[in-house]
Design a protein around this motif. Structure first.
Motif, PDB file in Angstrom:
ATOM      1  N   GLN A 208      50.820  15.149  42.554  1.00  0.00           N
ATOM      2  CA  GLN A 208      50.594  14.038  41.629  1.00  0.00           C
ATOM      3  C   GLN A 208      50.116  14.520  40.270  1.00  0.00           C
ATOM      4  N   ARG A 209      49.201  15.510  40.254  1.00  0.00           N
ATOM      5  CA  ARG A 209      48.724  16.040  38.978  1.00  0.00           C
ATOM      6  C   ARG A 209      49.856  16.711  38.194  1.00  0.00           C
ATOM      7  N   THR A 210      50.685  17.452  38.927  1.00  0.00           N
ATOM      8  CA  THR A 210      51.788  18.152  38.278  1.00  0.00           C
ATOM      9  C   THR A 210      52.783  17.176  37.663  1.00  0.00           C
ATOM     10  N   MET A 211      53.168  16.157  38.423  1.00  0.00           N
ATOM     11  CA  MET A 211      54.149  15.199  37.915  1.00  0.00           C
ATOM     12  C   MET A 211      53.557  14.334  36.805  1.00  0.00           C
ATOM     13  N   ASN A 212      52.280  14.006  36.912  1.00  0.00           N
ATOM     14  CA  ASN A 212      51.633  13.238  35.832  1.00  0.00           C
ATOM     15  C   ASN A 212      51.652  14.035  34.529  1.00  0.00           C
ATOM     16  N   LEU A 213      51.370  15.326  34.633  1.00  0.00           N
ATOM     17  CA  LEU A 213      51.390  16.167  33.447  1.00  0.00           C
ATOM     18  C   LEU A 213      52.811  16.313  32.910  1.00  0.00           C
ATOM     19  N   TYR A 214      53.752  16.538  33.800  1.00  0.00           N
ATOM     20  CA  TYR A 214      55.157  16.715  33.395  1.00  0.00           C
ATOM     21  C   TYR A 214      55.659  15.490  32.633  1.00  0.00           C
ATOM     22  N   HIS A 215      55.429  14.304  33.189  1.00  0.00           N
ATOM     23  CA  HIS A 215      55.894  13.082  32.534  1.00  0.00           C
ATOM     24  C   HIS A 215      55.064  12.762  31.291  1.00  0.00           C
ATOM     25  N   GLY A 216      53.768  13.109  31.325  1.00  0.00           N
ATOM     26  CA  GLY A 216      52.921  12.891  30.158  1.00  0.00           C
ATOM     27  C   GLY A 216      53.370  13.726  28.979  1.00  0.00           C
ATOM     28  N   LEU A 217      53.761  14.958  29.241  1.00  0.00           N
ATOM     29  CA  LEU A 217      54.261  15.823  28.184  1.00  0.00           C
ATOM     30  C   LEU A 217      55.557  15.276  27.598  1.00  0.00           C
ATOM     31  N   ARG A 218      56.461  14.832  28.471  1.00  0.00           N
ATOM     32  CA  ARG A 218      57.733  14.283  27.999  1.00  0.00           C
ATOM     33  C   ARG A 218      57.510  13.034  27.144  1.00  0.00           C
ATOM     34  N   THR A 219      56.567  12.201  27.552  1.00  0.00           N
ATOM     35  CA  THR A 219      56.266  10.994  26.780  1.00  0.00           C
ATOM     36  C   THR A 219      55.783  11.350  25.379  1.00  0.00           C
ATOM     37  N   ASN A 220      55.127  12.507  25.265  1.00  0.00           N
ATOM     38  CA  ASN A 220      54.597  12.934  23.969  1.00  0.00           C
ATOM     39  C   ASN A 220      55.530  13.916  23.250  1.00  0.00           C
ATOM     40  N   GLY A 221      56.796  13.889  23.628  1.00  0.00           N
ATOM     41  CA  GLY A 221      57.790  14.692  22.922  1.00  0.00           C
ATOM     42  C   GLY A 221      57.878  16.136  23.341  1.00  0.00           C
ATOM     43  N   CYS A 222      57.190  16.522  24.415  1.00  0.00           N
ATOM     44  CA  CYS A 222      57.208  17.908  24.901  1.00  0.00           C
ATOM     45  C   CYS A 222      57.962  17.943  26.233  1.00  0.00           C
ATOM     46  N   LYS A 223      59.251  18.190  26.183  1.00  0.00           N
ATOM     47  CA  LYS A 223      60.082  18.164  27.392  1.00  0.00           C
ATOM     48  C   LYS A 223      60.021  19.523  28.080  1.00  0.00           C
ATOM     49  N   TYR A 224      59.129  19.619  29.042  1.00  0.00           N
ATOM     50  CA  TYR A 224      58.913  20.892  29.731  1.00  0.00           C
ATOM     51  C   TYR A 224      60.113  21.213  30.610  1.00  0.00           C
ATOM     52  N   SER A 225      60.518  22.473  30.591  1.00  0.00           N
ATOM     53  CA  SER A 225      61.695  22.905  31.338  1.00  0.00           C
ATOM     54  C   SER A 225      61.460  22.858  32.846  1.00  0.00           C
ATOM     55  N   GLY A 226      62.533  22.597  33.575  1.00  0.00           N
ATOM     56  CA  GLY A 226      62.459  22.606  35.030  1.00  0.00           C
ATOM     57  C   GLY A 226      62.960  23.901  35.617  1.00  0.00           C
ATOM     58  N   ASP A 227      63.025  24.945  34.812  1.00  0.00           N
ATOM     59  CA  ASP A 227      63.515  26.244  35.277  1.00  0.00           C
ATOM     60  C   ASP A 227      62.324  27.165  35.551  1.00  0.00           C
ATOM     61  N   TYR A 228      62.455  28.463  35.294  1.00  0.00           N
ATOM     62  CA  TYR A 228      61.410  29.430  35.632  1.00  0.00           C
ATOM     63  C   TYR A 228      60.066  29.128  34.950  1.00  0.00           C
ATOM     64  N   GLU A 229      60.109  28.380  33.874  1.00  0.00           N
ATOM     65  CA  GLU A 229      58.885  28.059  33.151  1.00  0.00           C
ATOM     66  C   GLU A 229      57.945  27.167  33.959  1.00  0.00           C
ATOM     67  N   LEU A 230      58.452  26.602  35.050  1.00  0.00           N
ATOM     68  CA  LEU A 230      57.671  25.635  35.837  1.00  0.00           C
ATOM     69  C   LEU A 230      56.368  26.192  36.389  1.00  0.00           C
ATOM     70  N   ALA A 231      56.332  27.479  36.709  1.00  0.00           N
ATOM     71  CA  ALA A 231      55.155  28.046  37.381  1.00  0.00           C
ATOM     72  C   ALA A 231      53.882  27.783  36.593  1.00  0.00           C
ATOM     73  N   ASN A 232      53.954  27.947  35.280  1.00  0.00           N
ATOM     74  CA  ASN A 232      52.759  27.762  34.465  1.00  0.00           C
ATOM     75  C   ASN A 232      52.311  26.307  34.428  1.00  0.00           C
ATOM     76  N   LEU A 233      53.242  25.392  34.655  1.00  0.00           N
ATOM     77  CA  LEU A 233      52.889  23.974  34.672  1.00  0.00           C
ATOM     78  C   LEU A 233      51.883  23.687  35.791  1.00  0.00           C
ATOM     79  N   GLY A 234      51.995  24.430  36.893  1.00  0.00           N
ATOM     80  CA  GLY A 234      51.070  24.243  38.003  1.00  0.00           C
ATOM     81  C   GLY A 234      49.643  24.592  37.638  1.00  0.00           C
ATOM     82  N   VAL A 235      49.473  25.664  36.866  1.00  0.00           N
ATOM     83  CA  VAL A 235      48.134  26.045  36.416  1.00  0.00           C
ATOM     84  C   VAL A 235      47.567  24.971  35.500  1.00  0.00           C
ATOM     85  N   LEU A 236      48.378  24.510  34.562  1.00  0.00           N
ATOM     86  CA  LEU A 236      47.936  23.486  33.616  1.00  0.00           C
ATOM     87  C   LEU A 236      47.525  22.213  34.338  1.00  0.00           C
ATOM     88  N   ALA A 237      48.291  21.842  35.367  1.00  0.00           N
ATOM     89  CA  ALA A 237      48.004  20.612  36.102  1.00  0.00           C
ATOM     90  C   ALA A 237      46.715  20.705  36.902  1.00  0.00           C
TER      91      ALA A 237
END
Length: 336
Positions: A208-237
């Motif tokens: 839930q934290r990861t998806m909230n962050l992912y969608h929150g970033l997209r809402t604010n114009g930051c479309k985070y990649s769903g490729d290898y870059e995803l790993a760091n999203l977990g730390v941020l979340a």
């Protein structure tokens, strides 16, 4: 952007440029990752020390060694930020020799060896090397077609956990099952799940934290990649802060105005991943300082906070390793 985060961004760009000026003709994908290794330690690149570390790596390895793969410059950077590069190299070689007894050789094993040598004592090298293989086998059982050589790095990261092998892999698998339909790349989701396994909370909470962050970033114009870059999203979340999205947007904007990130430079998904590495490093440093300097007398709470922060720092290292893997793949593709 606050002053401290802005200073970290300035340091990141300065480090990137110093590394690039010292080692020309490398892939543009690898320079920012190397810079992140220095910036995470709050170090300004010492060019002489960087060259010295490069010579150490060459002295201890043969021409065709996996230490001289496309990720070589990242490993030279890992040596340069260490207290004693010569000692670090020798310890890494010891771990690498142990890992070779458990894995087929690959360009990823030296990275795993360097991380292990930094985190555990010499006497513990054999146990962690064997544990790394066992965790890798458990990964392979769950995902025989997804699990490959690059996952040996994540296996090493999970082997540093205080949890049992079965528990930490089950934790990763729980995250994977929740995330697998949210992103196109199942391989990237597996990497993300490995990082999340080291982070606090249940799989559902982490999802839930990861998806909230992912969608929150997209809402604010930051479309985070769903490729290898995803790993760091977990730390941020997993970082407890209400300013993550705001900080990501600010750092991404800062980077967009720097040389190398324009129309002819790295793409937006790479830029946002670099912003994520910087924001994660910044917040983990803040959390670590707060935990270390706590004086409220609640020792158990302080110990828990420090333990949680250490897990996140290890997860951040795993995320940077994922970035190394992605950058190396991009470099190999560019040279083919």
């Amino acid at each position: 952007m606050n002053t401290s985060l802005n200073s970290m961004c300035d340091l990141f760009i300065e480090n990137r440029d110093r590394i690039k000026n010292t080692f020309g003709w490398q892939s543009n994908y690898i320079y920012p990752v190397c810079s992140a290794i220095f910036t995470d330690k709050k170090q300004l690149v010492d060019v002489d020390r960087l060259k010295y570390s490069d010579n150490i790596l060459k002295h201890h390895t043969g021409l065709f060694s996996n230490f001289r793969s496309t990720a070589k410059l990242a490993m030279v950077s890992m040596l340069a930020v260490s207290v004693d590069p010569e000692k670090k190299m020798k310890q890494s070689m010891q771990v690498y020799d142990l890992l070779k007894n458990n894995f087929f050789t690959s360009a990823y094993l030296p990275i795993a060896a360097m991380i292990i040598s930094e985190q555990v004592s010499l006497d513990d090298y054999p146990r962690i090397a064997q544990r790394t293989r066992h965790i890798y086998d458990l990964m392979k059982t769950n995902h025989p077609f997804l699990t490959s050589a690059e996952d040996s790095v994540f296996a090493a990261m999970l082997a540093l956990s205080s949890y049992s092998d079965e528990h930490i892999v089950a934790e990763a698998e729980g995250c994977y099952q929740l995330l697998k339909n949210e992103f196109f790349s199942r391989n990237a989701v597996q990497s993300l799940s490995h990082v999340l396994a080291l982070c606090p909370g249940t799989p559902t909470e982490k999802f839930q934290r990861t998806m909230n962050l992912y969608h929150g970033l997209r809402t604010n114009g930051c479309k985070y990649s769903g490729d290898y870059e995803l790993a760091n999203l977990g730390v941020l979340a997993s970082i407890q802060s209400d300013t993550i999205i705001q900080d990501m947007a600010a750092v991404d904007y800062f980077l967009s105005r720097q040389r190398g990130y324009g129309l002819l430079g790295l793409g937006r998904k790479q830029r946002l991943m670099h912003a994520g590495m910087l924001v994660a490093s910044y917040h983990l440093a803040q959390t670590n300082d707060d935990s270390t300097h706590s004086t409220d007398g609640k020792l158990s709470m302080q110990t828990a906070a420090i333990s949680s922060t250490i897990s996140l720092i290890v997860a951040q290292q795993a995320a940077i390793c994922a970035a190394v893997a992605a950058s190396s793949a991009a470099a190999a593709s560019a040279n083919s």
